[in-house]
Scaffold this motif. Structure first.
Motif, PDB file in Angstrom:
ATOM      1  N   ILE A   6     -51.468 -43.298 -27.777  1.00 36.04           N
ATOM      2  CA  ILE A   6     -52.117 -43.364 -26.473  1.00 36.04           C
ATOM      3  C   ILE A   6     -53.594 -42.992 -26.623  1.00 36.04           C
ATOM      4  O   ILE A   6     -53.920 -41.970 -27.236  1.00 36.04           O
ATOM      5  N   PHE A   7     -54.445 -43.850 -26.039  1.00 31.82           N
ATOM      6  CA  PHE A   7     -55.888 -43.649 -26.067  1.00 31.82           C
ATOM      7  C   PHE A   7     -56.428 -43.680 -24.645  1.00 31.82           C
ATOM      8  O   PHE A   7     -55.836 -44.317 -23.767  1.00 31.82           O
ATOM      9  N   PRO A   8     -57.592 -43.047 -24.411  1.00 34.27           N
ATOM     10  CA  PRO A   8     -58.264 -43.251 -23.125  1.00 34.27           C
ATOM     11  C   PRO A   8     -58.574 -44.740 -22.965  1.00 34.27           C
ATOM     12  O   PRO A   8     -59.077 -45.385 -23.898  1.00 34.27           O
ATOM     13  N   SER A   9     -58.251 -45.284 -21.814  1.00 36.14           N
ATOM     14  CA  SER A   9     -58.429 -46.729 -21.585  1.00 36.14           C
ATOM     15  C   SER A   9     -59.861 -47.187 -21.819  1.00 36.14           C
ATOM     16  O   SER A   9     -60.092 -48.264 -22.371  1.00 36.14           O
ATOM     17  N   GLU A  10     -60.831 -46.359 -21.427  1.00 36.21           N
ATOM     18  CA  GLU A  10     -62.231 -46.762 -21.562  1.00 36.21           C
ATOM     19  C   GLU A  10     -62.692 -46.803 -23.020  1.00 36.21           C
ATOM     20  O   GLU A  10     -63.761 -47.327 -23.322  1.00 36.21           O
ATOM     21  N   ALA A  11     -61.907 -46.288 -23.950  1.00 31.58           N
ATOM     22  CA  ALA A  11     -62.267 -46.269 -25.375  1.00 31.58           C
ATOM     23  C   ALA A  11     -61.809 -47.533 -26.113  1.00 31.58           C
ATOM     24  O   ALA A  11     -61.999 -47.638 -27.317  1.00 31.58           O
ATOM     25  N   ILE A  12     -61.206 -48.486 -25.385  1.00 32.15           N
ATOM     26  CA  ILE A  12     -60.658 -49.682 -26.018  1.00 32.15           C
ATOM     27  C   ILE A  12     -61.535 -50.888 -25.689  1.00 32.15           C
ATOM     28  O   ILE A  12     -61.753 -51.209 -24.519  1.00 32.15           O
ATOM     29  N   GLU A  13     -62.053 -51.531 -26.726  1.00 34.98           N
ATOM     30  CA  GLU A  13     -62.831 -52.758 -26.575  1.00 34.98           C
ATOM     31  C   GLU A  13     -61.972 -53.908 -27.095  1.00 34.98           C
ATOM     32  O   GLU A  13     -61.522 -53.874 -28.244  1.00 34.98           O
ATOM     33  N   ILE A  14     -61.744 -54.919 -26.253  1.00 31.83           N
ATOM     34  CA  ILE A  14     -60.862 -56.033 -26.600  1.00 31.83           C
ATOM     35  C   ILE A  14     -61.670 -57.323 -26.685  1.00 31.83           C
ATOM     36  O   ILE A  14     -62.489 -57.607 -25.808  1.00 31.83           O
TER      37      ILE A  14
END
Length: 140
Positions: free
Chosen positions: A45-53
């Motif tokens: 689980i990661f903070p959502s804002e830390a994911i670049e897609i």
């Protein structure tokens, strides 16, 4: 310490970069995860804002046994399951560990929904064990 991790789907159409440390990693044995993988799923689980897609995942939303609405995102071409977002975890996104370029970069801390695991499941006795839905987690 901030480690950048990368990953993607089987065919490479959807790629992602994670720009934060994981909040937690667990093996989930709920029936939904078993339907996705024919086994437990290993999740981080990661903070959502830390994911670049890059690329555009497809999505499917359903109500989990916990009662939360879960949106699962997957590659529309190869079907690889990549992410899940739950109304029970706002601001946090589950990433399927098997889609990381280096899946050994994280280690699960617990088995969750272990009461739903099949009798043949190999549950690591050194990990915490939660029979059903674990308590809430908060972003760091």
């Amino acid at each position: 310490m901030n480690t950048t991790r990368t990953g993607g789907c089987l065919c490479g159409q959807v790629r992602y970069t994670l720009n934060a440390e994981p909040v937690i990693s667990r093996i989930c044995w709920c029936r939904d995860c078993q339907h996705l993988s024919s086994n437990g799923t290993v999740n981080v689980i990661f903070p959502s804002e830390a994911i670049e897609i890059t690329g555009t995942p497809a999505s499917y939303t359903s109500t989990a046994e916990s009662g939360n609405q879960v949106s699962r995102r997957f590659c529309p071409r190869c079907g690889s399951h990549l992410f899940a977002d739950s109304t029970g975890r706002p601001g946090l996104t589950v990433v399927r560990v098997g889609t990381l370029d280096d899946p050994s970069s994280v280690k699960p801390a617990a088995n969750i929904w272990s009461a739903s695991a099949p009798a043949w499941a190999c549950l690591d006795e050194t990990l915490d064990r939660v029979d059903r839905q674990p308590g809430p987690i908060k972003p760091r």
